[in-house]
Design an enzyme around this catalytic site. Sequence first.
Site, PDB file in Angstrom:
ATOM      1  N   HIS A  28       0.832  -1.209   0.000  1.00 30.67           N
ATOM      2  CA  HIS A  28       0.000   0.000   0.000  1.00 30.67           C
ATOM      3  C   HIS A  28       0.870   1.264   0.000  1.00 30.67           C
ATOM      4  O   HIS A  28       0.479   2.301   0.521  1.00 30.67           O
ATOM      5  CB  HIS A  28      -0.977   0.002   1.178  1.00 30.67           C
ATOM      6  N   LEU A 119      -2.034 -12.512  -5.594  1.00 31.24           N
ATOM      7  CA  LEU A 119      -0.790 -12.806  -6.316  1.00 31.24           C
ATOM      8  C   LEU A 119      -0.829 -12.227  -7.736  1.00 31.24           C
ATOM      9  O   LEU A 119      -0.078 -12.646  -8.616  1.00 31.24           O
ATOM     10  CB  LEU A 119      -0.546 -14.323  -6.338  1.00 31.24           C
ATOM     11  N   SER A 121      -3.102 -12.157 -10.326  1.00 31.34           N
ATOM     12  CA  SER A 121      -3.518 -12.886 -11.531  1.00 31.34           C
ATOM     13  C   SER A 121      -4.090 -11.920 -12.576  1.00 31.34           C
ATOM     14  O   SER A 121      -3.916 -12.138 -13.776  1.00 31.34           O
ATOM     15  CB  SER A 121      -4.540 -13.963 -11.179  1.00 31.34           C
ATOM     16  N   SER A 122      -4.748 -10.856 -12.143  1.00 32.77           N
ATOM     17  CA  SER A 122      -5.302  -9.937 -13.160  1.00 32.77           C
ATOM     18  C   SER A 122      -4.206  -9.146 -13.857  1.00 32.77           C
ATOM     19  O   SER A 122      -4.263  -8.955 -15.080  1.00 32.77           O
ATOM     20  CB  SER A 122      -6.359  -8.992 -12.587  1.00 32.77           C
ATOM     21  N   ASP A 166       1.807  -4.063  -9.413  1.00 29.04           N
ATOM     22  CA  ASP A 166       1.581  -5.408  -9.943  1.00 29.04           C
ATOM     23  C   ASP A 166       1.943  -5.489 -11.419  1.00 29.04           C
ATOM     24  O   ASP A 166       2.571  -6.451 -11.869  1.00 29.04           O
ATOM     25  CB  ASP A 166       0.112  -5.812  -9.749  1.00 29.04           C
TER      26      ASP A 166
HETATM   27  C1  GLA Z   1      -2.941  -4.453  -4.930  1.00 26.78           C
HETATM   28  C2  GLA Z   1      -2.783  -3.317  -5.942  1.00 26.78           C
HETATM   29  C3  GLA Z   1      -1.366  -2.757  -5.915  1.00 26.78           C
HETATM   30  C4  GLA Z   1      -0.936  -2.409  -4.497  1.00 26.78           C
HETATM   31  C5  GLA Z   1      -1.227  -3.568  -3.537  1.00 26.78           C
HETATM   32  C6  GLA Z   1      -0.951  -3.214  -2.109  1.00 26.78           C
HETATM   33  O1  GLA Z   1      -2.145  -5.545  -5.305  1.00 26.78           O
HETATM   34  O2  GLA Z   1      -3.081  -3.776  -7.251  1.00 26.78           O
HETATM   35  O3  GLA Z   1      -1.287  -1.639  -6.760  1.00 26.78           O
HETATM   36  O4  GLA Z   1      -1.534  -1.231  -4.061  1.00 26.78           O
HETATM   37  O5  GLA Z   1      -2.566  -4.009  -3.637  1.00 26.78           O
HETATM   38  O6  GLA Z   1       0.404  -3.004  -1.914  1.00 26.78           O
END
Ligand code: GLA
Length: 376
Positions: A28, A119, A121-122, A166
Amino acid sequence: MADFHSVYGAAPAGVWAAPGRVNLIGEHTDYNDGFVLPLALPHTVRAAARRRSDGLLRLYSEQGDGRVTELRVADLMPGRVEGWARYPAAVVWTLRAAGHEVGGADLWFDSDVPTGAGLSSSAALECAVATAYRDLYGLALSAPELALLAQRAENEFVGVPCGVMDQMASMCCREGGALLLDTRDLTRRQVPLDLNGQGLRLLVIDTRVKHDLADGAYAELRAGCERSAQLLGLRALRDLPYAGLKPALDRLPAELRPLVRHVVTENVRVEQAMALLDAGDPALLGPVLTAGHASLRDDFRVSCPETDLAADTAVRAGALGARMTGGGFGGSVLALVAAGALDAVAEAVTTAFADAGYARPRTFAATPSQGARRLV
Ligand code: GLA
């Protein structure tokens, strides 16, 4: 199992793969312009694909209902596509919205990235499509540019206000290392992570509690962070140094204080983790991970009984440290363990879940793997 040929009656032009990720530390922080340290999993979404010249986007997933979803590229609009097909459609829509002249394609997917497990996946699905489209349509786009497009796809088409971690992890991680990413300007460093050489393993525990970032809680947390930065007169919480934390908290309404405390201390934990990795001491990461979990549990409040039980049990059973990873509200826990303790820790968590009446968790050891790439 139906391969590309049996679904579409012809051979694909190529096959691409993009991985899920696990975040070592820096949770976050990405939508606060902060620092993250993810690594790519060996688990990938694979996309076999070929161009179409009639403007149709056809989608088939081995994990789907056996049917082909057919969409008209020219008609793609946020809100008009349902289910998993939203993610590939989102990428194609975003490429066009960004001015790239791309048309249709036949896409066939197969994935071993656990879904709803925190993890990514999207992001893996989005990045597989982005990489395939880059090659199918000869787009001169770099890996970070594709990651930004994939993030925009998720933000604007799918409607999840996620940060960029991600998609950057899925596009830019390298085998054998973690990716230190400054999410403000996307500067990054590949950080060697030779856990095996040091007799260590990263155990991933998927609690099988599904989260849904689209449910509004994530958006609320993000809004709380942005509001805090605004009240403090900062561009983003990343600009609040640890030394300024205490006086800053005094200036904020009580409900925003824990959010700010988490983000600021989490950025410090990324720095600490980096210092340990640079010094060749990954075994010392344990307490940093465990402190990260406490902060997500007590301050950011995105853990849940299952992730707490997994993290606590792992540490009690001998893990060097453990924390939830990803957005939270379920999902996965990451534990750093000595190689010889891997099975015992996994078993202890599985037993604790059975005793608590929770679903059996899925556990596996993660090795830092390669980001998105063309396979064939
Ligand atoms: C999800 C969001 C990321 C990030 C995390 C928390 O995975 O897609 O952008 O904010 O939560 O670190």
